[in-house]
Design a protein around this motif. Structure first.
Motif, PDB file in Angstrom:
ATOM      1  N   ALA A 142       0.546  -0.914   0.109  1.00 56.40           N
ATOM      2  CA  ALA A 142      -0.020  -0.027   0.033  1.00 56.40           C
ATOM      3  C   ALA A 142       0.966   1.117   0.271  1.00 56.40           C
ATOM      4  CB  ALA A 142      -1.070   0.081   1.019  1.00 56.40           C
ATOM      5  N   LEU A 143       2.456   1.156   0.135  1.00 57.16           N
ATOM      6  CA  LEU A 143       2.999   2.206   0.319  1.00 57.16           C
ATOM      7  C   LEU A 143       3.836   2.335  -0.732  1.00 57.16           C
ATOM      8  CD1 LEU A 143       3.870   1.888   3.524  1.00 57.16           C
ATOM      9  CD2 LEU A 143       2.137   3.403   3.281  1.00 57.16           C
ATOM     10  N   LEU A 144       3.806   1.816  -1.671  1.00 61.67           N
ATOM     11  CA  LEU A 144       4.750   2.209  -3.551  1.00 61.67           C
ATOM     12  C   LEU A 144       3.705   3.177  -4.055  1.00 61.67           C
ATOM     13  CD1 LEU A 144       5.252  -1.228  -4.120  1.00 61.67           C
ATOM     14  CD2 LEU A 144       6.578  -0.474  -2.498  1.00 61.67           C
ATOM     15  N   ALA A 145       4.753   3.569  -5.038  1.00 67.15           N
ATOM     16  CA  ALA A 145       4.586   4.552  -5.521  1.00 67.15           C
ATOM     17  C   ALA A 145       3.443   3.862  -7.198  1.00 67.15           C
ATOM     18  CB  ALA A 145       5.024   6.137  -6.223  1.00 67.15           C
ATOM     19  N   VAL A 146       2.759   4.622  -7.359  1.00 61.02           N
ATOM     20  CA  VAL A 146       1.519   4.547  -8.385  1.00 61.02           C
ATOM     21  C   VAL A 146       2.328   4.744  -9.915  1.00 61.02           C
ATOM     22  CG1 VAL A 146      -0.590   4.059  -9.679  1.00 61.02           C
ATOM     23  CG2 VAL A 146      -0.005   3.810  -7.277  1.00 61.02           C
ATOM     24  N   SER A 147       3.042   4.051 -10.706  1.00 59.76           N
ATOM     25  CA  SER A 147       3.525   4.166 -12.128  1.00 59.76           C
ATOM     26  C   SER A 147       2.548   5.149 -12.772  1.00 59.76           C
ATOM     27  CB  SER A 147       4.424   2.813 -12.498  1.00 59.76           C
ATOM     28  OG  SER A 147       3.326   2.344 -13.380  1.00 59.76           O
ATOM     29  N   PHE A 148       2.887   5.695 -14.237  1.00 61.39           N
ATOM     30  CA  PHE A 148       1.961   6.146 -14.779  1.00 61.39           C
ATOM     31  C   PHE A 148       1.212   5.254 -15.635  1.00 61.39           C
ATOM     32  CE2 PHE A 148       3.770  10.592 -15.509  1.00 61.39           C
ATOM     33  CZ  PHE A 148       3.809  11.249 -14.497  1.00 61.39           C
ATOM     34  N   ALA A 149       2.490   4.167 -15.909  1.00 65.66           N
ATOM     35  CA  ALA A 149       1.780   3.158 -17.334  1.00 65.66           C
ATOM     36  C   ALA A 149       0.632   2.172 -16.115  1.00 65.66           C
ATOM     37  CB  ALA A 149       3.309   2.204 -17.103  1.00 65.66           C
ATOM     38  N   THR A 150       0.317   1.721 -15.321  1.00 64.21           N
ATOM     39  CA  THR A 150      -0.450   1.218 -14.561  1.00 64.21           C
ATOM     40  C   THR A 150      -1.731   1.771 -14.098  1.00 64.21           C
ATOM     41  OG1 THR A 150       1.855   0.442 -12.854  1.00 64.21           O
ATOM     42  CG2 THR A 150      -1.142   0.678 -11.995  1.00 64.21           C
ATOM     43  N   GLN A 151      -1.018   3.096 -13.858  1.00 62.61           N
ATOM     44  CA  GLN A 151      -2.618   3.695 -13.270  1.00 62.61           C
ATOM     45  C   GLN A 151      -3.371   4.657 -15.214  1.00 62.61           C
ATOM     46  OE1 GLN A 151      -3.999   5.919 -10.665  1.00 62.61           O
ATOM     47  NE2 GLN A 151      -2.172   4.532  -9.866  1.00 62.61           N
ATOM     48  N   ALA A 152      -2.551   4.250 -16.280  1.00 66.62           N
ATOM     49  CA  ALA A 152      -2.900   4.417 -16.841  1.00 66.62           C
ATOM     50  C   ALA A 152      -3.853   3.343 -17.380  1.00 66.62           C
ATOM     51  CB  ALA A 152      -2.309   5.020 -18.095  1.00 66.62           C
ATOM     52  N   GLN A 153      -3.744   1.911 -17.330  1.00 66.33           N
ATOM     53  CA  GLN A 153      -4.929   1.015 -17.440  1.00 66.33           C
ATOM     54  C   GLN A 153      -5.620   0.833 -16.307  1.00 66.33           C
ATOM     55  OE1 GLN A 153      -2.254  -2.241 -17.277  1.00 66.33           O
ATOM     56  NE2 GLN A 153      -1.157  -1.760 -18.576  1.00 66.33           N
TER      57      GLN A 153
ATOM     58  N   ALA B 172      -4.460  12.067 -25.118  1.00 59.66           N
ATOM     59  CA  ALA B 172      -5.065  11.210 -23.873  1.00 59.66           C
ATOM     60  C   ALA B 172      -4.160  12.247 -23.186  1.00 59.66           C
ATOM     61  CB  ALA B 172      -3.747  10.254 -24.112  1.00 59.66           C
ATOM     62  N   VAL B 173      -4.483  12.236 -22.460  1.00 57.63           N
ATOM     63  CA  VAL B 173      -4.240  12.500 -21.037  1.00 57.63           C
ATOM     64  C   VAL B 173      -3.786  11.750 -19.843  1.00 57.63           C
ATOM     65  CG1 VAL B 173      -5.036  14.512 -18.633  1.00 57.63           C
ATOM     66  CG2 VAL B 173      -5.999  14.520 -20.956  1.00 57.63           C
ATOM     67  N   ALA B 174      -2.367  11.971 -19.668  1.00 53.61           N
ATOM     68  CA  ALA B 174      -1.529  11.333 -18.770  1.00 53.61           C
ATOM     69  C   ALA B 174      -1.628  11.287 -17.118  1.00 53.61           C
ATOM     70  CB  ALA B 174       0.204  11.633 -19.344  1.00 53.61           C
ATOM     71  N   PRO B 175      -2.733  10.924 -16.393  1.00 52.64           N
ATOM     72  CA  PRO B 175      -2.563  10.506 -14.890  1.00 52.64           C
ATOM     73  C   PRO B 175      -1.293  10.386 -14.791  1.00 52.64           C
ATOM     74  CG  PRO B 175      -2.965   8.247 -15.731  1.00 52.64           C
ATOM     75  CD  PRO B 175      -2.818   8.707 -16.953  1.00 52.64           C
ATOM     76  N   VAL B 176      -1.448  11.438 -12.927  1.00 51.81           N
ATOM     77  CA  VAL B 176      -0.539  11.535 -11.643  1.00 51.81           C
ATOM     78  C   VAL B 176      -1.293  11.329 -10.854  1.00 51.81           C
ATOM     79  CG1 VAL B 176       1.123  12.546 -10.817  1.00 51.81           C
ATOM     80  CG2 VAL B 176       0.310  12.872 -13.173  1.00 51.81           C
ATOM     81  N   ALA B 177      -0.303  10.387 -10.097  1.00 51.38           N
ATOM     82  CA  ALA B 177      -0.540  10.415  -8.623  1.00 51.38           C
ATOM     83  C   ALA B 177       0.480   9.526  -7.818  1.00 51.38           C
ATOM     84  CB  ALA B 177      -1.840   8.469  -8.619  1.00 51.38           C
ATOM     85  N   LYS B 178      -0.088  10.648  -6.518  1.00 49.17           N
ATOM     86  CA  LYS B 178       1.035  10.660  -5.082  1.00 49.17           C
ATOM     87  C   LYS B 178      -0.013  10.223  -4.030  1.00 49.17           C
ATOM     88  CE  LYS B 178       3.935  13.554  -7.379  1.00 49.17           C
ATOM     89  NZ  LYS B 178       5.382  12.868  -7.254  1.00 49.17           N
ATOM     90  N   LYS B 179       1.340   9.223  -2.996  1.00 47.44           N
ATOM     91  CA  LYS B 179       0.397   8.869  -1.929  1.00 47.44           C
ATOM     92  C   LYS B 179       1.277   9.385  -1.096  1.00 47.44           C
ATOM     93  CE  LYS B 179      -2.280   5.287  -1.380  1.00 47.44           C
ATOM     94  NZ  LYS B 179      -2.120   3.912  -1.422  1.00 47.44           N
TER      95      LYS B 179
ATOM     96  N   VAL C 179       0.383  16.499  -9.462  1.00 47.01           N
ATOM     97  CA  VAL C 179      -0.113  15.743 -10.173  1.00 47.01           C
ATOM     98  C   VAL C 179      -0.550  17.114 -11.270  1.00 47.01           C
ATOM     99  CG1 VAL C 179      -0.464  14.327  -7.914  1.00 47.01           C
ATOM    100  CG2 VAL C 179      -2.154  16.454  -8.423  1.00 47.01           C
ATOM    101  N   GLY C 180      -0.942  18.401 -11.734  1.00 49.75           N
ATOM    102  CA  GLY C 180      -1.308  18.727 -12.680  1.00 49.75           C
ATOM    103  C   GLY C 180      -2.369  19.304 -11.844  1.00 49.75           C
ATOM    104  N   THR C 181      -3.599  19.069 -13.207  1.00 47.79           N
ATOM    105  CA  THR C 181      -4.888  19.494 -12.486  1.00 47.79           C
ATOM    106  C   THR C 181      -5.626  18.193 -11.381  1.00 47.79           C
ATOM    107  OG1 THR C 181      -5.088  20.111 -14.669  1.00 47.79           O
ATOM    108  CG2 THR C 181      -7.259  19.783 -13.504  1.00 47.79           C
TER     109      THR C 181
ATOM    110  N   ILE D  97      -3.335  11.811  -3.744  1.00 49.41           N
ATOM    111  CA  ILE D  97      -3.447  12.900  -4.139  1.00 49.41           C
ATOM    112  C   ILE D  97      -3.669  12.250  -5.947  1.00 49.41           C
ATOM    113  CG2 ILE D  97      -2.916  14.881  -4.984  1.00 49.41           C
ATOM    114  CD1 ILE D  97      -1.023  15.145  -2.903  1.00 49.41           C
ATOM    115  N   LYS D  98      -4.617  12.258  -6.605  1.00 42.26           N
ATOM    116  CA  LYS D  98      -4.877  12.069  -7.985  1.00 42.26           C
ATOM    117  C   LYS D  98      -4.954  13.481  -8.647  1.00 42.26           C
ATOM    118  CE  LYS D  98      -6.392   7.363  -6.952  1.00 42.26           C
ATOM    119  NZ  LYS D  98      -7.604   5.794  -7.785  1.00 42.26           N
ATOM    120  N   GLY D  99      -4.498  13.607 -10.066  1.00 44.11           N
ATOM    121  CA  GLY D  99      -4.885  14.133 -11.044  1.00 44.11           C
ATOM    122  C   GLY D  99      -4.236  14.009 -12.503  1.00 44.11           C
TER     123      GLY D  99
END
Length: 240
Positions: free
Chosen positions: A15-26, A109-116, A151-153, A236-238
């Motif tokens: 639960a504490l690992l950062a999520v990569s852009f590629a994972t989020q996109a799926q 395509a809009v690239a999603p970003v996440a921070k935990k 995270v942008g927007t 945080i998701k953006g």
């Protein structure tokens, strides 16, 4: 404001690992029909809540049968959340005739970003308390508010409260919800839109993996040993 009832099944994984852009996109939103028993935690939009690694959060009523009965549009919600336990024939729809080609170009395509971000409850509250201390507010300013622009927007902020195993499940559930709400309310005071924040309490159902504390330690040392479990996680998701 969203308060969640007892969640008795913990989500496995890091639960504490950062999520990569590629994972989020799926990962896509699973919007369930608000009818009958829903075996997953959902927010105000009926969207299934996910962990940072994309796993759907199950409730205590989850079972393979319930995952296959709760619908998300034309397919069971379990087709997206638990495809390994749902029969494949239940997750197949008849393909519709292709629509005429659109005259307008496809937008980029809009690239999603996440921070935990994980904050120790010790840094935010007094022991067994749910009121933010001045030091706790400063910690949120430094670790959360200052990072919102990364995270942008901004799309969504999920605040989840967690406790240790001391005390009853009911007591810990209420305490975790109060702590998550306190952080959410402070974020709103600092200018974050209330409709973009979800606050969830998990009680003691999601301890940090690898932390082992024997009851024989004595109460004081046991409380110190269990400190990693007492935390507030802010995701945080953006989109850029």
């Amino acid at each position: 404001m969203i308060f969640w009832t007892l969640l008795r099944s913990a989500i496995a994984g890091a639960a504490l690992l950062a999520v990569s852009f590629a994972t989020q996109a799926q990962v896509k939103d699973v919007i369930v029909d608000a009818k009958g028993e829903i075996p997953y935690a959902i927010d105000a939009r009926n969207v299934v809540a996910r962990s940072g690694t994309g796993l759907c959060w199950r409730t205590g009523s989850w079972s393979p049968a319930a995952a296959g009965a709760a619908m998300a549009g034309q397919l069971p919600a379990g087709c997206e959340c638990d495809s390994d336990v749902i029969p494949k024939d239940k997750c197949t729809t008849v393909a519709a005739a292709p629509a005429p080609a659109a005259a307008t170009p496809t937008p980029a395509a809009v690239a999603p970003v996440a921070k935990k971000i994980t904050l120790s409850s010790k840094a935010l509250f007094g022991f067994d308390k749910a009121a933010l201390t001045p030091q706790g507010k400063a910690a949120i300013d430094r670790n959360v508010i200052a990072r919102l622009s990364e995270v942008g927007t901004l799309q969504l902020v999920t605040v989840s409260g967690h406790t240790d195993r001391l005390g009853s499940q009911q007591y810990n559930q209420v305490l975790s919800e109060r702590r998550a709400k306190a952080v959410r309310d402070y974020l709103v005071q600092q200018g974050v839109s209330a409709d973009k924040i979800d606050a969830i309490g998990f009680g003691k159902t999601q301890p940090v993996a690898g932390v082992r504390c024997a009851d024989s330690l004595g109460r004081k040392k046991l409380i110190e040993c269990l400190e990693p479990h007492r935390r507030v996680e802010v995701e945080i998701k953006g989109a850029n």
